[in-house]
Write a protein that holds these residues in place. Structure first.
Motif, PDB file in Angstrom:
ATOM      1  N   GLY A   8     -14.942 -12.071  25.160  1.00 36.57           N
ATOM      2  CA  GLY A   8     -13.844 -11.313  24.572  1.00 36.57           C
ATOM      3  C   GLY A   8     -12.504 -11.654  25.190  1.00 36.57           C
ATOM      4  O   GLY A   8     -12.420 -12.059  26.344  1.00 36.57           O
ATOM      5  N   SER A   9     -11.454 -11.481  24.410  1.00 39.33           N
ATOM      6  CA  SER A   9     -10.103 -11.590  24.951  1.00 39.33           C
ATOM      7  C   SER A   9      -9.847 -10.353  25.811  1.00 39.33           C
ATOM      8  O   SER A   9     -10.552  -9.341  25.718  1.00 39.33           O
ATOM      9  N   GLU A  40      -7.508  -8.257  25.465  1.00 38.64           N
ATOM     10  CA  GLU A  40      -7.171  -7.151  24.570  1.00 38.64           C
ATOM     11  C   GLU A  40      -8.420  -6.541  23.946  1.00 38.64           C
ATOM     12  O   GLU A  40      -8.535  -5.314  23.834  1.00 38.64           O
ATOM     13  N   ALA A  41      -9.356  -7.374  23.523  1.00 44.57           N
ATOM     14  CA  ALA A  41     -10.591  -6.871  22.922  1.00 44.57           C
ATOM     15  C   ALA A  41     -11.426  -6.104  23.937  1.00 44.57           C
ATOM     16  O   ALA A  41     -11.980  -5.042  23.626  1.00 44.57           O
ATOM     17  N   ALA A  93      -9.830  -2.715  24.585  1.00 45.26           N
ATOM     18  CA  ALA A  93     -10.065  -1.788  23.472  1.00 45.26           C
ATOM     19  C   ALA A  93     -11.466  -1.202  23.540  1.00 45.26           C
ATOM     20  O   ALA A  93     -11.673  -0.032  23.205  1.00 45.26           O
ATOM     21  N   GLU A  94     -12.430  -1.989  23.985  1.00 50.87           N
ATOM     22  CA  GLU A  94     -13.819  -1.533  24.023  1.00 50.87           C
ATOM     23  C   GLU A  94     -14.201  -0.836  25.323  1.00 50.87           C
ATOM     24  O   GLU A  94     -14.985   0.114  25.317  1.00 50.87           O
TER      25      GLU A  94
END
Length: 81
Positions: free
Chosen positions: A21-22, A24-25, A28-29
């Motif tokens: 994942g980035s 940012e991803a 978010a998670e």
């Protein structure tokens, strides 16, 4: 020495690193995410068993674990013991 968690951890490593994942991803998670320098600033590393690192949080001494992905190396999902 037998490690009963090895097969589970190997599966997690493969899943995490197949589609890393980035930042940012992951944020978010999982909430807060650390790169290597940030992790070292906030935690003392006590041991690794990919995809987990056992840490002691510097601000309060709380021990726990972080997950990490290999490339880009990011740490996330702190769980205090």
């Amino acid at each position: 020495m037998s490690d009963p968690t090895e097969s589970i951890r190997r599966q997690e490593v493969a899943e995490i690193n197949a589609n890393p994942g980035s930042r940012e991803a992951l944020e978010a998670e999982h909430g807060q995410v650390w790169d290597t320098d940030q992790m070292r600033a906030d935690f003392d590393a006590l041991g690794f068993m990919a995809p987990y690192i056992i840490v002691s949080r510097k601000c309060d001494g709380a021990k726990g674990s972080l997950k990490f992905q290999h490339s880009t190396r990011l740490y996330y999902s702190f769980q205090a013991d």
